[in-house]
Design a protein around this motif. Structure first.
Motif, PDB file in Angstrom:
ATOM      1  N   THR A 167     128.434 -10.716 125.959  1.00  0.00           N
ATOM      2  CA  THR A 167     128.530  -9.610 124.997  1.00  0.00           C
ATOM      3  C   THR A 167     127.627  -9.868 123.806  1.00  0.00           C
ATOM      4  O   THR A 167     126.949  -8.944 123.312  1.00  0.00           O
ATOM      5  CB  THR A 167     129.986  -9.444 124.531  1.00  0.00           C
ATOM      6  OG1 THR A 167     130.810  -9.153 125.662  1.00  0.00           O
ATOM      7  CG2 THR A 167     130.109  -8.320 123.506  1.00  0.00           C
ATOM      8  N   LEU A 168     127.600 -11.105 123.331  1.00  0.00           N
ATOM      9  CA  LEU A 168     126.741 -11.456 122.200  1.00  0.00           C
ATOM     10  C   LEU A 168     125.269 -11.215 122.557  1.00  0.00           C
ATOM     11  O   LEU A 168     124.508 -10.656 121.746  1.00  0.00           O
ATOM     12  CB  LEU A 168     126.962 -12.914 121.812  1.00  0.00           C
ATOM     13  CG  LEU A 168     126.055 -13.482 120.713  1.00  0.00           C
ATOM     14  CD1 LEU A 168     126.215 -12.683 119.420  1.00  0.00           C
ATOM     15  CD2 LEU A 168     126.365 -14.957 120.476  1.00  0.00           C
ATOM     16  N   ALA A 169     124.863 -11.625 123.752  1.00  0.00           N
ATOM     17  CA  ALA A 169     123.470 -11.409 124.172  1.00  0.00           C
ATOM     18  C   ALA A 169     123.139  -9.919 124.202  1.00  0.00           C
ATOM     19  O   ALA A 169     122.062  -9.502 123.767  1.00  0.00           O
ATOM     20  CB  ALA A 169     123.235 -12.041 125.541  1.00  0.00           C
ATOM     21  N   ARG A 170     124.076  -9.115 124.701  1.00  0.00           N
ATOM     22  CA  ARG A 170     123.846  -7.665 124.735  1.00  0.00           C
ATOM     23  C   ARG A 170     123.707  -7.105 123.319  1.00  0.00           C
ATOM     24  O   ARG A 170     122.844  -6.263 123.046  1.00  0.00           O
ATOM     25  CB  ARG A 170     125.006  -6.962 125.454  1.00  0.00           C
ATOM     26  CG  ARG A 170     125.114  -7.296 126.932  1.00  0.00           C
ATOM     27  CD  ARG A 170     126.333  -6.590 127.535  1.00  0.00           C
ATOM     28  NE  ARG A 170     126.631  -7.084 128.856  1.00  0.00           N
ATOM     29  CZ  ARG A 170     126.058  -6.660 129.969  1.00  0.00           C
ATOM     30  NH1 ARG A 170     125.130  -5.709 129.889  1.00  0.00           N
ATOM     31  NH2 ARG A 170     126.393  -7.146 131.145  1.00  0.00           N
ATOM     32  N   GLN A 171     124.565  -7.568 122.421  1.00  0.00           N
ATOM     33  CA  GLN A 171     124.502  -7.070 121.046  1.00  0.00           C
ATOM     34  C   GLN A 171     123.212  -7.496 120.367  1.00  0.00           C
ATOM     35  O   GLN A 171     122.633  -6.730 119.591  1.00  0.00           O
ATOM     36  CB  GLN A 171     125.717  -7.561 120.253  1.00  0.00           C
ATOM     37  CG  GLN A 171     127.022  -6.910 120.668  1.00  0.00           C
ATOM     38  CD  GLN A 171     128.141  -7.189 119.685  1.00  0.00           C
ATOM     39  OE1 GLN A 171     128.028  -8.067 118.823  1.00  0.00           O
ATOM     40  NE2 GLN A 171     129.228  -6.460 119.793  1.00  0.00           N
ATOM     41  N   LEU A 172     122.757  -8.706 120.657  1.00  0.00           N
ATOM     42  CA  LEU A 172     121.482  -9.156 120.084  1.00  0.00           C
ATOM     43  C   LEU A 172     120.341  -8.272 120.570  1.00  0.00           C
ATOM     44  O   LEU A 172     119.451  -7.904 119.795  1.00  0.00           O
ATOM     45  CB  LEU A 172     121.227 -10.607 120.476  1.00  0.00           C
ATOM     46  CG  LEU A 172     122.046 -11.656 119.723  1.00  0.00           C
ATOM     47  CD1 LEU A 172     121.946 -13.016 120.403  1.00  0.00           C
ATOM     48  CD2 LEU A 172     121.575 -11.766 118.267  1.00  0.00           C
ATOM     49  N   PRO A 177     124.530  -4.863 113.959  1.00  0.00           N
ATOM     50  CA  PRO A 177     124.632  -5.356 112.580  1.00  0.00           C
ATOM     51  C   PRO A 177     125.054  -6.825 112.548  1.00  0.00           C
ATOM     52  O   PRO A 177     125.785  -7.295 113.431  1.00  0.00           O
ATOM     53  CB  PRO A 177     125.722  -4.457 111.972  1.00  0.00           C
ATOM     54  CG  PRO A 177     125.706  -3.219 112.807  1.00  0.00           C
ATOM     55  CD  PRO A 177     125.366  -3.670 114.192  1.00  0.00           C
ATOM     56  N   LEU A 178     124.603  -7.518 111.524  1.00  0.00           N
ATOM     57  CA  LEU A 178     124.869  -8.947 111.405  1.00  0.00           C
ATOM     58  C   LEU A 178     126.362  -9.246 111.419  1.00  0.00           C
ATOM     59  O   LEU A 178     126.804 -10.223 112.037  1.00  0.00           O
ATOM     60  CB  LEU A 178     124.237  -9.494 110.127  1.00  0.00           C
ATOM     61  CG  LEU A 178     124.424 -10.992 109.873  1.00  0.00           C
ATOM     62  CD1 LEU A 178     123.815 -11.807 111.008  1.00  0.00           C
ATOM     63  CD2 LEU A 178     123.793 -11.387 108.536  1.00  0.00           C
ATOM     64  N   GLU A 179     127.160  -8.412 110.770  1.00  0.00           N
ATOM     65  CA  GLU A 179     128.606  -8.640 110.725  1.00  0.00           C
ATOM     66  C   GLU A 179     129.206  -8.643 112.130  1.00  0.00           C
ATOM     67  O   GLU A 179     130.034  -9.493 112.467  1.00  0.00           O
ATOM     68  CB  GLU A 179     129.271  -7.558 109.873  1.00  0.00           C
ATOM     69  CG  GLU A 179     130.777  -7.733 109.713  1.00  0.00           C
ATOM     70  CD  GLU A 179     131.386  -6.660 108.823  1.00  0.00           C
ATOM     71  OE1 GLU A 179     132.617  -6.602 108.751  1.00  0.00           O
ATOM     72  OE2 GLU A 179     130.611  -5.888 108.205  1.00  0.00           O
ATOM     73  N   ASP A 180     128.757  -7.700 112.970  1.00  0.00           N
ATOM     74  CA  ASP A 180     129.255  -7.639 114.343  1.00  0.00           C
ATOM     75  C   ASP A 180     128.785  -8.852 115.142  1.00  0.00           C
ATOM     76  O   ASP A 180     129.535  -9.408 115.956  1.00  0.00           O
ATOM     77  CB  ASP A 180     128.768  -6.362 115.021  1.00  0.00           C
ATOM     78  CG  ASP A 180     129.372  -5.103 114.406  1.00  0.00           C
ATOM     79  OD1 ASP A 180     130.348  -5.238 113.648  1.00  0.00           O
ATOM     80  OD2 ASP A 180     128.853  -4.008 114.673  1.00  0.00           O
ATOM     81  N   LEU A 181     127.549  -9.269 114.913  1.00  0.00           N
ATOM     82  CA  LEU A 181     127.023 -10.429 115.633  1.00  0.00           C
ATOM     83  C   LEU A 181     127.793 -11.697 115.279  1.00  0.00           C
ATOM     84  O   LEU A 181     128.124 -12.507 116.153  1.00  0.00           O
ATOM     85  CB  LEU A 181     125.538 -10.615 115.320  1.00  0.00           C
ATOM     86  CG  LEU A 181     124.584  -9.530 115.826  1.00  0.00           C
ATOM     87  CD1 LEU A 181     123.174  -9.793 115.321  1.00  0.00           C
ATOM     88  CD2 LEU A 181     124.598  -9.481 117.356  1.00  0.00           C
ATOM     89  N   LEU A 182     128.088 -11.864 114.015  1.00  0.00           N
ATOM     90  CA  LEU A 182     128.822 -13.057 113.578  1.00  0.00           C
ATOM     91  C   LEU A 182     130.228 -13.084 114.167  1.00  0.00           C
ATOM     92  O   LEU A 182     130.718 -14.139 114.586  1.00  0.00           O
ATOM     93  CB  LEU A 182     128.876 -13.112 112.055  1.00  0.00           C
ATOM     94  CG  LEU A 182     127.545 -13.426 111.356  1.00  0.00           C
ATOM     95  CD1 LEU A 182     127.681 -13.248 109.848  1.00  0.00           C
ATOM     96  CD2 LEU A 182     127.085 -14.837 111.687  1.00  0.00           C
ATOM     97  N   ALA A 183     130.883 -11.921 114.204  1.00  0.00           N
ATOM     98  CA  ALA A 183     132.233 -11.858 114.769  1.00  0.00           C
ATOM     99  C   ALA A 183     132.208 -12.189 116.257  1.00  0.00           C
ATOM    100  O   ALA A 183     133.062 -12.925 116.761  1.00  0.00           O
ATOM    101  CB  ALA A 183     132.823 -10.466 114.541  1.00  0.00           C
ATOM    102  N   CYS A 184     131.218 -11.671 116.960  1.00  0.00           N
ATOM    103  CA  CYS A 184     131.108 -11.940 118.402  1.00  0.00           C
ATOM    104  C   CYS A 184     130.761 -13.414 118.644  1.00  0.00           C
ATOM    105  O   CYS A 184     131.273 -14.027 119.581  1.00  0.00           O
ATOM    106  CB  CYS A 184     130.050 -11.030 119.012  1.00  0.00           C
ATOM    107  SG  CYS A 184     129.999 -11.093 120.822  1.00  0.00           S
ATOM    108  N   ALA A 185     129.904 -13.969 117.802  1.00  0.00           N
ATOM    109  CA  ALA A 185     129.547 -15.384 117.940  1.00  0.00           C
ATOM    110  C   ALA A 185     130.771 -16.278 117.745  1.00  0.00           C
ATOM    111  O   ALA A 185     130.944 -17.273 118.447  1.00  0.00           O
ATOM    112  CB  ALA A 185     128.456 -15.744 116.939  1.00  0.00           C
ATOM    113  N   GLU A 186     131.636 -15.904 116.832  1.00  0.00           N
ATOM    114  CA  GLU A 186     132.855 -16.688 116.602  1.00  0.00           C
ATOM    115  C   GLU A 186     133.765 -16.628 117.819  1.00  0.00           C
ATOM    116  O   GLU A 186     134.323 -17.644 118.245  1.00  0.00           O
ATOM    117  CB  GLU A 186     133.582 -16.166 115.368  1.00  0.00           C
ATOM    118  CG  GLU A 186     134.825 -16.965 115.011  1.00  0.00           C
ATOM    119  CD  GLU A 186     135.482 -16.495 113.723  1.00  0.00           C
ATOM    120  OE1 GLU A 186     136.524 -17.054 113.354  1.00  0.00           O
ATOM    121  OE2 GLU A 186     134.954 -15.549 113.092  1.00  0.00           O
TER     122      GLU A 186
END
Length: 396
Positions: A167-172, A177-186
């Motif tokens: 999911t993180l790769a897809r979002q990248l 948005p950075l906020e969504d990426l950080l939440a997914c990375a966590e």
């Protein structure tokens, strides 16, 4: 099939010492397996003692009724508890080696305490031997259930972590948005690096790059990519400079290093370059081939531009036309310095002068038009079909 139970007096005596056996079992585990020293302290240690006592009590209840711990369905609650214990150990990042060491230590302690009770009650040797067999078989089943729970938890958490990373790769790739990426990375238990670099690897060669990839690298799901002319796996790697030094695998395409949240730019460039590198070609570093990428961004447009700006040469025979094209290209690149043009083409300066005269006749005043010159530079910049003949072969 049942087996002869211990005398009730012996079973009762063993039940009476259960609290002591559980306490000593936990103490032995802490002594033999230091990894559990902190985990078994305080209230947690008391809860574990109670769990050990309940597990041993369940065994005594089975054998006092003549049930065989190897086959009796009554053992299932104890097995379920052991399975849950294994899951918890996996969540605590303790290995199965540590878990099994704890079971071995606990089994030895329980047997030592119970055998002392049996000897004190003069249990016959053959009956004591069977009892010992049942004790260790019971512990083996519990330990096997714990290992299964440990493996199940790792598989479950690993699968969940992998899904979050996909999911993180897809979002990248979407540029979320950075906020969504950080939440997914966590959620993916993935620590964001400063930069990421996209790399396309020929399908089937992924293992060959594993040695130079950091653990934090991400794989882009295949269905997140557009249709490609050759099958590749796209990876998002954390150390682009190391990749460029160490990655020497045919057919690999390496993109530019970008801030991790903007790695979609690197992916887009790699995907544009996939067609420019065959599976058996040398690695293609996009940073070293920017001119090629620019010129190949729209091959049809480049072909149309080339046809338009070279139209004045269409009246010439193919061999003459080719020589005039290579001369025009060298003249543009060397800014009209005739000697440099001659050296680049391995011809005599007089030959260059003659050809330039032909070009001026064909193009007229347009060769002094900045717009025409600009178009010619672009159209001919990627032309590599230049003759490289030794000057000794030229007699003009």
């Amino acid at each position: 099939m049942g087996w002869a139970p211990l005398p009730e007096a012996v079973s009762a005596a063993m039940r009476s010492v259960l609290p002591v056996v559980a306490e000593r079992t936990v103490a032995a585990v802490v002594s033999d397996v230091p990894s559990y020293a902190d985990a078994f302290s305080g209230r947690t240690g008391q809860n574990i003692e109670r769990a050990v006592q309940q597990s041993l009590a369940a065994f005594l209840q089975l054998v006092s009724k003549g049930d065989d711990p190897d086959t009796s369905p009554s053992i299932q609650p104890a097995l379920d508890g052991a399975f849950a214990l294994g899951q918890g150990e996996a969540r605590q990042n303790r290995s199965t080696d540590v878990l099994l060491a704890a079971f071995r230590s606990g089994a030895r302690t329980a047997w030592r305490e119970w055998s002392a009770v049996a000897v004190a009650h003069e249990v016959p040797g053959d009956q004591l031997a069977v009892f010992a067999e049942k004790v260790f078989a019971y512990i083996d089943r519990l330990s096997a259930a714990s290992v299964a729970g440990h493996a199940h938890e790792l598989a479950k958490s690993g699968l969940a972590r992998q899904r979050h990373r996909e999911t993180l790769a897809r979002q990248l790739l979407r540029g979320a948005p950075l906020e969504d990426l950080l939440a997914c990375a966590e959620r993916a238990e993935w620590r964001a690096p400063a930069t990421l670099t996209a790399v396309a690897v020929p399908r089937g060669s992924e293992r060959r790059v594993a040695g130079v990839l950091a653990a934090a690298s991400l794989e882009v799901p295949e269905d997140a990519l557009p249709p490609l002319t050759r099958p590749v796996t796209v990876l998002l790697c954390t150390d682009g400079s190391a990749l460029r030094r160490q990655l020497d695998i045919p057919g690999v395409v390496i993109g530019p290093e970008r801030p991790w949240a903007r790695v979609a730019q690197s992916v887009a460039r790699v995907l544009r370059a996939v067609d420019l590198c065959a599976d058996d070609a040398d690695p293609f570093d996009t940073e070293k081939n920017l001119k090629v990428l620019v010129l190949q961004a729209d091959p049809d447009a480049l072909a149309d531009l080339r046809a338009a700006v070279l139209a004045p040469l269409d009246s010439q025979r193919p061999a003459v036309r080719d020589k005039l094209v290579e001369t025009l290209r060298a003249w543009l690149l060397h800014q009209g310095r005739r000697d440099d043009v001659a050296a680049a083409l391995f011809v005599h300066p007089q030959t260059v002068r003659y050809r330039l005269g032909q070009l001026r006749e064909l193009y007229g005043e347009t060769l002094t038009d900045p717009d025409v010159v600009e178009q010619l530079v672009i159209a001919l910049a990627g032309d590599t079909a230049r003759a490289r003949r030794p000057i000794a072969d030229l007699r003009t």
